[in-house]
Design an enzyme around this catalytic site. Structure first.
Site, PDB file in Angstrom:
ATOM      1  N   TYR A 178      47.403  47.756 -43.979  1.00 47.80           N
ATOM      2  CA  TYR A 178      47.223  46.306 -44.097  1.00 47.80           C
ATOM      3  C   TYR A 178      45.816  45.893 -43.677  1.00 47.80           C
ATOM      4  O   TYR A 178      45.365  46.232 -42.586  1.00 47.80           O
ATOM      5  CB  TYR A 178      48.254  45.565 -43.239  1.00 47.80           C
ATOM      6  N   CYS A 197      44.841  50.557 -26.991  1.00 46.91           N
ATOM      7  CA  CYS A 197      44.766  51.978 -27.356  1.00 46.91           C
ATOM      8  C   CYS A 197      43.693  52.314 -28.385  1.00 46.91           C
ATOM      9  O   CYS A 197      42.771  53.069 -28.085  1.00 46.91           O
ATOM     10  CB  CYS A 197      46.127  52.453 -27.841  1.00 46.91           C
ATOM     11  N   ARG A 218      44.431  42.781 -24.574  1.00 50.51           N
ATOM     12  CA  ARG A 218      43.311  43.713 -24.447  1.00 50.51           C
ATOM     13  C   ARG A 218      42.650  43.922 -25.815  1.00 50.51           C
ATOM     14  O   ARG A 218      43.291  44.295 -26.766  1.00 50.51           O
ATOM     15  CB  ARG A 218      43.789  45.044 -23.835  1.00 50.51           C
TER      16      ARG A 218
HETATM   17  N1  NAD Z   1      50.002  50.428 -23.957  1.00 46.62           N
HETATM   18  C1  NAD Z   1      50.294  51.241 -24.965  1.00 46.62           C
HETATM   19  O1  NAD Z   1      50.720  50.828 -26.038  1.00 46.62           O
HETATM   20  C2  NAD Z   1      50.116  52.732 -24.806  1.00 46.62           C
HETATM   21  C3  NAD Z   1      50.712  53.592 -25.737  1.00 46.62           C
HETATM   22  C4  NAD Z   1      50.547  54.968 -25.574  1.00 46.62           C
HETATM   23  C5  NAD Z   1      49.779  55.454 -24.521  1.00 46.62           C
HETATM   24  N2  NAD Z   1      49.185  54.593 -23.650  1.00 46.62           N
HETATM   25  C6  NAD Z   1      48.415  55.145 -22.546  1.00 46.62           C
HETATM   26  O2  NAD Z   1      49.220  55.105 -21.370  1.00 46.62           O
HETATM   27  C7  NAD Z   1      48.408  54.847 -20.213  1.00 46.62           C
HETATM   28  C8  NAD Z   1      48.915  53.605 -19.502  1.00 46.62           C
HETATM   29  O3  NAD Z   1      48.729  52.505 -20.368  1.00 46.62           O
HETATM   30  P1  NAD Z   1      49.394  51.076 -20.066  1.00 46.62           P
HETATM   31  O4  NAD Z   1      49.122  50.240 -21.247  1.00 46.62           O
HETATM   32  O5  NAD Z   1      50.788  51.270 -19.595  1.00 46.62           O
HETATM   33  O6  NAD Z   1      48.483  50.623 -18.824  1.00 46.62           O
HETATM   34  P2  NAD Z   1      48.734  49.375 -17.868  1.00 46.62           P
HETATM   35  O7  NAD Z   1      47.395  48.956 -17.411  1.00 46.62           O
HETATM   36  O8  NAD Z   1      49.650  48.388 -18.506  1.00 46.62           O
HETATM   37  O9  NAD Z   1      49.536  50.007 -16.621  1.00 46.62           O
HETATM   38  C9  NAD Z   1      48.980  50.887 -15.703  1.00 46.62           C
HETATM   39  C10 NAD Z   1      49.664  50.665 -14.360  1.00 46.62           C
HETATM   40  O10 NAD Z   1      49.223  51.671 -13.456  1.00 46.62           O
HETATM   41  C11 NAD Z   1      49.101  51.088 -12.169  1.00 46.62           C
HETATM   42  N3  NAD Z   1      48.229  51.928 -11.325  1.00 46.62           N
HETATM   43  C12 NAD Z   1      46.896  52.125 -11.425  1.00 46.62           C
HETATM   44  N4  NAD Z   1      46.472  52.953 -10.447  1.00 46.62           N
HETATM   45  C13 NAD Z   1      47.572  53.305  -9.728  1.00 46.62           C
HETATM   46  C14 NAD Z   1      47.782  54.128  -8.591  1.00 46.62           C
HETATM   47  N5  NAD Z   1      46.763  54.771  -8.002  1.00 46.62           N
HETATM   48  N6  NAD Z   1      49.023  54.254  -8.118  1.00 46.62           N
HETATM   49  C15 NAD Z   1      50.057  53.599  -8.698  1.00 46.62           C
HETATM   50  N7  NAD Z   1      49.920  52.796  -9.784  1.00 46.62           N
HETATM   51  C16 NAD Z   1      48.685  52.649 -10.287  1.00 46.62           C
HETATM   52  C17 NAD Z   1      48.533  49.709 -12.460  1.00 46.62           C
HETATM   53  O11 NAD Z   1      48.739  48.810 -11.379  1.00 46.62           O
HETATM   54  C18 NAD Z   1      49.321  49.323 -13.707  1.00 46.62           C
HETATM   55  O12 NAD Z   1      50.514  48.634 -13.383  1.00 46.62           O
HETATM   56  C19 NAD Z   1      46.975  54.735 -20.736  1.00 46.62           C
HETATM   57  O13 NAD Z   1      46.345  55.979 -20.629  1.00 46.62           O
HETATM   58  C20 NAD Z   1      47.173  54.363 -22.188  1.00 46.62           C
HETATM   59  O14 NAD Z   1      46.087  54.772 -22.994  1.00 46.62           O
HETATM   60  C21 NAD Z   1      49.354  53.250 -23.756  1.00 46.62           C
END
Ligand code: NAD
Length: 476
Positions: free
Chosen positions: A262, A271, A339
């Site tokens: 799309y 991501c 984001r």
């Molecule tokens: N959001 C998506 O759609 C998606 C999909 C696939 C993969 N990912 C990957 O997954 C990972 C997480 O993404 P997200 O979107 O969930 O991130 P996010 O920012 O929503 O969540 C990350 C969480 O980790 C916590 N955190 C950070 N440091 C910490 C620590 N030292 N101890 C405990 N908690 C801690 C933060 O407070 C936050 O709540 C990333 O690497 C992202 O690329 C994300």
């Protein structure tokens, strides 16, 4: 099984809630005390369809708990997921500070054998760095450093459909290297994900490096399809073709398929932008280049400004005294994630040129205001011209144009007659190709989609008086 999830964000919360739903005993830990307090008070810090229900049910049945205490969390799970953020650094590479900080904390508290699963999206080789960070802490405590195994299990869920994606995965990728714990770890992971492999095996076993690279390659491939179609759409505009017909024409080819074709205002979210950047940087670090992925990013950056360019073509570069309605703020429907959302680029630029912006999003209003306040911290007067409305039609009242930025279902069938009477001039700039150009032409509404052959919209509106629209670079 007893499972620990470190990081209660989009991925961690969904992972925790879904594993609890499957019957596992889950403890989620996060270092953000407000987030944990909210979760412990039955709140949900993010919007994700179905998540609230999953959390409520599993909380009530005692299968999911939340804490800020890392020692308690490391003790709890036989499998420990790391699901903390890996944002972009200045040079585009993934910032591993949260992942490595968590690894050190795990090492500080680990007492007996654990499988440490990296679910965060991380560059190739990170599992070894996590392994080293844990081992250093164990050695400091005089504990043997083979009390654990670090494996890779990248997450492929889509925000907006995350629960469904987790519970019905196309595949589960697990990277596990040969070593003394190989068989034990494989057995535990098979047990953990047994429900998903009942009908047919969905788990793809590979070495750790390949699993880490698979995640980046998947996102880069999807981003490539989007940027490719955006380029085709921009060409369609120039040659008078309809990109939606082209999309159907090429998608029908079984080798191509219909997904992710799309055209629109560019991809955003947490991501694709950061993962394509990180992949490009990984190649540079190896003395190589990812030419296709670099071009994909470049196309996307300029695509985020396409609606803005069109606005300037219609109204000129000075937007003082004009009011624009925006429908959709989140980077995609069914999420409140802002984001890298294209709306941030568009709104900031409209406001900076003097426009009034009245925006509506079904769920992302609070997040949007927060994000734009940060983006425009040095432009408070311009930001004051932004109003976030509580309904779509409040936003369009007296508007000079409506810009559609997110394809929420609520926007699919608007009351066009009402829009026509309400708006100062009935002009829709559709960044998601939601509407049929012919319907709108018949209704007398000026319309411009992305690659949709819209002569009517080009003829109407206030033509550019003097200045040509600015370059995409200047607008981003
Ligand atoms: N959001 C998506 O759609 C998606 C999909 C696939 C993969 N990912 C990957 O997954 C990972 C997480 O993404 P997200 O979107 O969930 O991130 P996010 O920012 O929503 O969540 C990350 C969480 O980790 C916590 N955190 C950070 N440091 C910490 C620590 N030292 N101890 C405990 N908690 C801690 C933060 O407070 C936050 O709540 C990333 O690497 C992202 O690329 C994300």
């Amino acid at each position: 099984m007893k499972i620990t999830v470190i990081g209660a964000g989009y991925v961690g919360l969904v992972t925790g809630a879904c594993l609890a739903e499957l019957g596992h005993q889950v403890l989620c830990v996060d270092n953000n005390p407000e987030k944990i307090a909210l979760l412990n008070a039955a709140g949900v810090p993010i919007y994700e369809p179905g998540l609230q229900e999953y959390l409520a049910r599993n909380r009530a049945e005692g299968r999911i708990h939340f804490t800020t205490e890392m020692n308690e969390a490391v003790d709890h799970g036989e499998v420990i997921f790391i699901a903390v953020g890996t944002p972009s650094q200045e040079d585009g590479s993934a910032d591993l500070q949260h992942v490595l900080a968590v690894a050190s904390q795990v090492g500080r508290h680990l007492k007996n054998f654990k499988v440490v699963v990296n679910k965060s999206t991380v560059p190739v080789g990170t599992a070894y760095r996590v392994q080293a960070a844990i081992a250093i802490e164990l050695r400091k405590r005089g504990i043997q450093d083979d009390l654990f195994e670090v494996i890779s299990n990248p997450e492929f869920l889509k925000e907006g459909a995350a629960i469904d994606d987790f519970m019905r995965p196309d595949r589960i990728v697990i990277g596990l290297d040969k070593g003394p714990h190989h068989d034990l770890v494989q057995q535990k992971m098979e047990q953990l994900y047994a429900s998903f492999n009942r009908h047919h095996a969905r788990t793809l076993w590979m070495d750790v490096r390949s699993a880490e690279l698979t995640k980046y390659a998947a996102n880069a491939m999807l981003a490539t399809r989007i940027s490719f179609m955006n380029e085709v759409a921009n060409l369609a505009d120039l040659v008078g073709a309809d990109v939606d017909s082209v999309r159907r024409g090429i998608g029908a080819d079984a080798r191509i398929g219909h997904g992710f074709l799309y055209a629109g205002t560019g991809y955003g979210g947490s991501c694709f932008p950061k993962d394509t950047r990180a992949l490009v940087q990984t190649a540079l670090d190896c003395g190589s280049t990812m030419k296709v992925v670099s071009a994909v990013e470049h196309v996307n950056d300029s695509q985020k400004t396409v609606l803005l360019q069109r606005t300037l073509q219609h109204f000129g570069n000075d937007l003082n005294g004009l009011k624009f309605a925006i429908w959709g703020l989140a980077f995609k429907p069914n999420t409140d994630d802002m984001r890298e959302a294209p709306s941030r680029v568009v709104i900031k630029n409209l406001l900076m040129r003097g426009a009034q912006v009245h925006a509506f999003d079904p769920v992302a209003s609070k997040e949007a205001m927060h994000a734009l306040t940060l983006d425009m911290a040095d432009q408070p007067q311009a930001l004051a011209r932004l109003k976030i409305e509580t309904s779509a039609y409040e936003a369009t009242e007296n508007a000079d144009a409506l810009l559609v930025l997110t394809e929420w279902k609520n926007f699919h069938h608007p009351d066009f007659a009402l829009l026509k009477t309400q708006m100062k001039r009935p002009l829709i700039l559709d960044g998601r190709n939601l509407y049929d150009p012919q319907w709108l032409e018949d209704l007398g509404i000026a319309y411009q989609g992305i690659g949709r052959r819209n002569e009517l919209a080009l003829q109407l509106g206030r033509p550019t008086e003097a200045q040509p629209a600015e370059s995409a670079m200047a607008l981003s």
